[in-house]
Design a protein around this motif. Structure first.
Motif, short mmCIF file in Angstrom:
data_model
loop_
_atom_site.label_atom_id
_atom_site.label_comp_id
_atom_site.label_asym_id
_atom_site.label_seq_id
_atom_site.Cartn_x
_atom_site.Cartn_y
_atom_site.Cartn_z
N UNK A 177 0.83 -1.20 0.00
CA UNK A 177 0.00 0.00 0.00
C UNK A 177 0.87 1.26 0.00
N UNK A 178 2.04 1.17 0.63
CA UNK A 178 2.98 2.28 0.56
C UNK A 178 3.39 2.52 -0.88
N UNK A 179 3.69 1.44 -1.59
CA UNK A 179 4.08 1.56 -3.00
C UNK A 179 2.95 2.14 -3.83
N UNK A 180 1.74 1.68 -3.58
CA UNK A 180 0.58 2.21 -4.32
C UNK A 180 0.40 3.70 -4.05
N UNK A 181 0.62 4.10 -2.81
CA UNK A 181 0.53 5.52 -2.46
C UNK A 181 1.53 6.34 -3.27
N UNK A 182 2.77 5.85 -3.35
CA UNK A 182 3.82 6.54 -4.10
C UNK A 182 3.46 6.61 -5.59
N UNK A 183 2.93 5.51 -6.12
CA UNK A 183 2.56 5.48 -7.55
C UNK A 183 1.46 6.49 -7.84
N UNK A 184 0.45 6.55 -6.97
CA UNK A 184 -0.65 7.50 -7.16
C UNK A 184 -0.12 8.93 -7.17
N UNK A 185 0.75 9.24 -6.22
CA UNK A 185 1.31 10.60 -6.14
C UNK A 185 2.15 10.89 -7.38
N UNK A 186 2.96 9.92 -7.81
CA UNK A 186 3.81 10.11 -8.98
C UNK A 186 2.98 10.35 -10.24
N UNK A 187 1.94 9.54 -10.44
CA UNK A 187 1.09 9.70 -11.62
C UNK A 187 0.38 11.05 -11.58
N UNK A 188 -0.12 11.42 -10.41
CA UNK A 188 -0.80 12.72 -10.28
C UNK A 188 0.15 13.86 -10.59
N UNK A 189 1.39 13.74 -10.13
CA UNK A 189 2.39 14.78 -10.38
C UNK A 189 2.70 14.87 -11.87
N UNK A 190 2.84 13.73 -12.54
CA UNK A 190 3.11 13.73 -13.98
C UNK A 190 1.96 14.37 -14.76
N UNK A 191 0.72 14.07 -14.33
CA UNK A 191 -0.45 14.66 -14.99
C UNK A 191 -0.45 16.18 -14.81
N UNK A 192 -0.15 16.63 -13.60
CA UNK A 192 -0.11 18.08 -13.34
C UNK A 192 0.97 18.76 -14.17
N UNK A 193 2.14 18.12 -14.27
CA UNK A 193 3.22 18.68 -15.07
C UNK A 193 2.81 18.75 -16.53
#
Length: 208
Positions: free
Chosen positions: A179-195
């Protein structure tokens, strides 16, 4: 357990964090700052900062130490809130203080990387750590093999550090490393979308 996070964090990250949560150490920001120096040096190296922004070791190190302050402040003040916010979606329970402890102590491997690889590399390779062209290293097989050896250590410890972070963060929010990994993936994907959206917005504005 005989509490020494500098040793126990490597193989017993969850048990180490339980001890940390109980003892509430006061050096959280200092650990984050020192640990972040390695990350800053890595980014400066891969960005060839010696070619573009700074032309001598003093200016490079000064810039890196300054950028590390920014990175450490983001890690200390902003990252815990984002991690906790997303982590609670997945059933996590914890607060920003626990996450700060997890972030700071999971950076212990980065401090080892700084001491045992970056400091020797700075002495051995100098500014060629931060330039695209490395004539001194290329013309010396011993230096080249030494650089590859240090690179291998950095990659190996970097991977293990990420695993340690997942377990430390999982302990902070009382859920699994997955779940830690999934949290990191969600944040990473969201950051890429924002960029991407920001870049699209800037491009659109430039054509108006």
């Amino acid at each position: 357990m005989n509490f020494n996070p500098w040793v126990s964090i490597w193989l017993k990250p969850r048990a180490t964090m339980k001890e940390v949560f109980e003892r509430k150490p006061k050096h959280t920001f200092l650990l984050i700052y020192i640990g972040t120096i390695s990350t800053t040096l890595n980014r400066a190296s891969t960005s060839y900062i010696g070619d573009d922004f700074a032309t001598n070791m003093v200016s490079i190190l000064t810039l890196c130490l300054f950028l590390t302050i920014i990175g450490a402040l983001i890690t200390y003040f902003i990252a815990p809130s984002i991690l906790r916010w997303v982590g609670t979606w997945l059933g996590g329970e914890g607060d920003n203080t626990r996450i700060r402890y997890a972030l700071s102590h999971s950076l212990i491997p980065s401090i080892y990387i700084l001491v045992f690889t970056w400091i020797p590399m700075l002495f051995l390779f100098g500014i060629e750590n931060f330039t695209l062209l490395t004539p001194k290293i290329d013309n010396d097989p011993v230096l080249l093999m030494t650089l590859l050896f240090f690179g291998f250590i950095q990659i190996t410890l970097g991977i293990w550090e990420f695993i340690i972070f997942l377990k430390c963060f999982g302990e902070a929010l009382q859920f699994s490393a997955w779940k830690s990994l999934l949290t990191v993936i969600i944040i990473f994907v969201a950051l890429m979308v924002l960029i991407f959206l920001f870049g699209l917005f800037i491009t659109t504005i430039s054509f108006i």
